[in-house]
Structure formats: structure tokens, C-alpha cells
Design a protein around this motif. Structure first.
Motif, PDB file in Angstrom:
ATOM      1  N   VAL A  67       0.621  -0.875   0.283  1.00 31.90           N
ATOM      2  CA  VAL A  67       0.177   0.575  -0.246  1.00 31.90           C
ATOM      3  C   VAL A  67       0.900   0.916   0.120  1.00 31.90           C
ATOM      4  CG1 VAL A  67      -2.174   1.162   1.424  1.00 31.90           C
ATOM      5  CG2 VAL A  67      -1.666  -1.110   1.109  1.00 31.90           C
ATOM      6  N   LEU A  68       1.606   1.263   0.649  1.00 32.77           N
ATOM      7  CA  LEU A  68       3.067   2.429   1.099  1.00 32.77           C
ATOM      8  C   LEU A  68       3.813   2.426  -0.457  1.00 32.77           C
ATOM      9  CD1 LEU A  68       4.393   4.171   3.298  1.00 32.77           C
ATOM     10  CD2 LEU A  68       5.482   3.113   3.339  1.00 32.77           C
ATOM     11  N   LYS A  69       3.776   1.436  -0.903  1.00 30.27           N
ATOM     12  CA  LYS A  69       4.794   1.418  -2.153  1.00 30.27           C
ATOM     13  C   LYS A  69       3.599   2.467  -3.310  1.00 30.27           C
ATOM     14  CE  LYS A  69       6.479  -1.670  -5.837  1.00 30.27           C
ATOM     15  NZ  LYS A  69       7.313  -2.857  -6.612  1.00 30.27           N
ATOM     16  N   ARG A  70       2.529   1.645  -3.014  1.00 29.81           N
ATOM     17  CA  ARG A  70       1.049   2.595  -4.494  1.00 29.81           C
ATOM     18  C   ARG A  70       1.552   3.822  -4.511  1.00 29.81           C
ATOM     19  NH1 ARG A  70      -2.340  -2.413  -4.214  1.00 29.81           N
ATOM     20  NH2 ARG A  70      -2.245  -1.741  -2.485  1.00 29.81           N
ATOM     21  N   GLU A  71       0.910   4.383  -2.889  1.00 30.33           N
ATOM     22  CA  GLU A  71       1.148   5.712  -2.595  1.00 30.33           C
ATOM     23  C   GLU A  71       1.927   5.912  -3.060  1.00 30.33           C
ATOM     24  OE1 GLU A  71      -0.099   5.445   1.573  1.00 30.33           O
ATOM     25  OE2 GLU A  71      -1.573   5.392   1.264  1.00 30.33           O
ATOM     26  N   LEU A  72       2.590   5.917  -2.707  1.00 30.74           N
ATOM     27  CA  LEU A  72       4.979   6.700  -3.656  1.00 30.74           C
ATOM     28  C   LEU A  72       5.094   6.593  -4.753  1.00 30.74           C
ATOM     29  CD1 LEU A  72       6.998   5.212  -0.103  1.00 30.74           C
ATOM     30  CD2 LEU A  72       6.241   7.474  -0.423  1.00 30.74           C
ATOM     31  N   SER A  73       3.916   5.873  -5.563  1.00 34.73           N
ATOM     32  CA  SER A  73       4.437   5.956  -6.827  1.00 34.73           C
ATOM     33  C   SER A  73       3.577   6.253  -6.832  1.00 34.73           C
ATOM     34  CB  SER A  73       4.286   4.740  -7.686  1.00 34.73           C
ATOM     35  OG  SER A  73       2.753   4.331  -6.822  1.00 34.73           O
ATOM     36  N   ASN A  74       2.593   6.790  -7.150  1.00 33.45           N
ATOM     37  CA  ASN A  74       1.578   8.135  -6.809  1.00 33.45           C
ATOM     38  C   ASN A  74       1.597   9.130  -6.963  1.00 33.45           C
ATOM     39  OD1 ASN A  74      -0.478   6.118  -8.393  1.00 33.45           O
ATOM     40  ND2 ASN A  74      -1.532   5.980  -6.541  1.00 33.45           N
TER      41      ASN A  74
END
Length: 177
Positions: free
Chosen positions: A170-177
Motif C-alpha cells: 500500500v505504501l509503495k502504491r501511495e509513493l508511486s502516485n
């Protein structure tokens, strides 16, 4: 082993018969024993599924292996002999266990953890689950080191993912947006 419609029909019929004779719990214990024995014994599994072995031999061998089973379960063996369907025995046993639990209001909670649960943690999980469901709950612990930490809880068609791997995703998705 995947459930088939035939296995479900056999399991329902055996459950109805066992309930009418008042031996549903004894047959459930037989079915648990049969499913675990077939699952853990590759030779027995191969023997049952082999199309070259005659069904008479399969029936007599299974009656010897499971000599202490209930009469209703022996009747299932004979029915599978008549219909030449021994290859679905494990699926029938697993399906019977599910149907028996459903009919008695028992629900299985699958808890996936990174390490095996100890008794204290299992008690905490059971207490938390009791607030979520009014049914009697049994815990099935699966160990999967890839979740890193935390747990994944599945009850019926509901899932709660509190794993470290999920939080990192979830953190990875948030940072990649």
C-alpha cells in the motif's frame, strides 16, 4: 483436490443419511480421517485414482485400511464401488466436513501468519473473532513467511489483511502516485 458437483451431491446424501441415523458426528470423524489419510499418503492416493486397479480391489483395500469406520461410511464405500467413483472419495470427505460444520453453525477462520501461532495468540484471535461472528469458530493456521509479519484473517467470504507485506505494498502504491 477440487470439489466436484458429484462429490457435493454424495456428501449431501451421506450427511442426510447420517443425520437420520443419528451418527453424523461419527461419520464426520471418519471423513476427517479419510481425507487426512489420503492427503498424507501418496501411495493410497495413487491407488485410489488408478484406473487400472479394479473397483472390487479398491473397496476391499479401503475397508481394511479404514476398518473401524461407521456403517454409513462403509455404505459410501459400497456406493462408490457400484458407481466406480472411488477417485472422488477425498473430495467427498472434505465436502462432508464442510457441510457438517455448516449444519452445526461452525465456521472456519483461516489465519495466515508469518510464524506458527502459539496458544496465547490463538486465544486472542478467537476472542477478536467472537466479536465479529456469532457462530462457533475453529481456527485453521496457515504459515506463510512471505507476509513478513502481522496476519491475514479469512472468515467465509470476508478477508482482513493486516500483514506487513500488504502495508508495504500500500505504501509503495501511495509513493508511486
Amino acid at each position: 483436490m477440487a470439489s466436484t458437483r458429484a462429490a457435493i451431491r454424495y456428501a449431501k446424501a451421506i450427511l442426510d443419511l447420517a443425520n437420520s441415523k443419528g451418527v453424523a458426528e461419527a461419520v464426520n470423524n471418519d471423513m476427517k480421517s479419510i481425507a487426512s489419510t489420503i492427503d498424507t499418503n501418496a501411495e493410497l492416493s495413487t491407488f485410489i485414482e488408478s484406473p487400472t486397479i479394479k473397483v472390487e480391489v479398491k473397496e476391499s483395500a479401503l475397508l481394511e485400511v479404514f476398518a473401524s469406520i461407521n456403517g454409513v461410511t462403509k455404505g459410501l464405500f459400497h456406493l462408490l464401488f457400484e458407481n466406480k467413483r472411488f477417485e472422488i472419495l477425498e473430495a467427498i470427505a472434505l465436502e462432508y466436513n464442510k457441510l457438517f460444520d455448516e449444519s452445526n453453525g461452525v465456521e472456519i477462520a483461516q489465519v495466515t501468519t508469518a510464524i506458527p501461532m502459539d496458544a496465547a495468540l490463538e486465544a486472542k484471535v478467537l476472542a477478536k473473532i467472537a466479536t465479529l461472528s456469532d457462530k462457533k469458530i475453529t481456527i485453521e493456521n496457515n504459515v506463510d513467511a512471505s507476509i513478513i509479519g502481522g496476519f491475514i484473517l479469512r472468515i467465509g467470504d470476508k478477508q482482513y489483511n493486516a500483514s506487513v507485506a500488504n502495508r508495504l505494498q500500500v505504501l509503495k502504491r501511495e509513493l508511486s502516485n
